[in-house]
Design a protein around this motif. Sequence first.
Motif: not given
Length: 306
Positions: A23-33, A52-55
């Motif tokens: 909610r504060d705009g912070r990224i808690v998980r990330r990825g790139r392909v 992957s994000l859900k898991a």
Amino acid sequence: MTASFDAGFDIGGTDIKFGLVGRDGRIVRRGRVRSPETMAGILDALREAWASLKAKAPGPVRSCGFGVAGFYSARKRRILQSPNCPALDGYPLVPALRRFIEVPVRVHNDADMAAFGEFRHGAGRGARSLVLLTVGTGIGSGIVLGGKLWEGEDGFAGELGHIPVNPEGEPCNCGARGCLETEASAPKIVRDYLALSGRTGVTEAREVHALARAGDPAALESFRRCAYWLGIGLGTVVNMLNPGMILLGGGVLAAGRLLLDPVVEEARRRSNPLPFAGCRIARAALGNDAGLIGAAAWARLGAGRR
């Protein structure tokens, strides 16, 4: 109360960036392909990223937003044209996404999502109106007016990179001539430097920046020209929209004050003093994360949460 999150995706011609945003705009998980070239490949990549994000989510994921490079039609709810991801042209993306994403889905143009991200969680927090321009290989832009993303009649608003600033300029990929994107982007900095210096082998704006910092006259002139045209474009924006803030992002802004100071001065010369006095021109804050953060915030807003 358990914290909930929203997923954000930034789909570009080279990479797909994605993450879970609080909610504060912070990224808690990330990825790139890497971005696949086919629609089937893109959907497979998005399906795997979503799974992957859900898991890995530390809490429930309530919504999912997508920023896509291209012209998104708010009426037809699809990307009508994506120069960097042609597989998306005309494809009904939202229904396809809903086949494997069970939470509310929202899609928009990537530059608009970057502007919304800066507005909600970046350098634009607290502003009522702002314009974001990202200066890199091209110029992307998004507009927030009165606290709301300005989409235009069909969702195509904010293509400021295609404001003609030089009637005698080079042809643009959009079909016009002398657009802001043609005159003030990273490739133009390189072309100007090669023409002014007579050198070969310089291929990136960051190389020209390094040369400019070392005092190379041709490199300094290349950035001066970029600042000149960009300042003209910003003057037009100031006079037309009277925004409280203009934010500049993208790879070219790594040049810092070398570019920003002359841009602001040229914009001052090209603007009416009254709207210019109320407009702050500054660097954006979220960098390459702005698009996915904005997409997540846009999805959260669409799901009725702020």
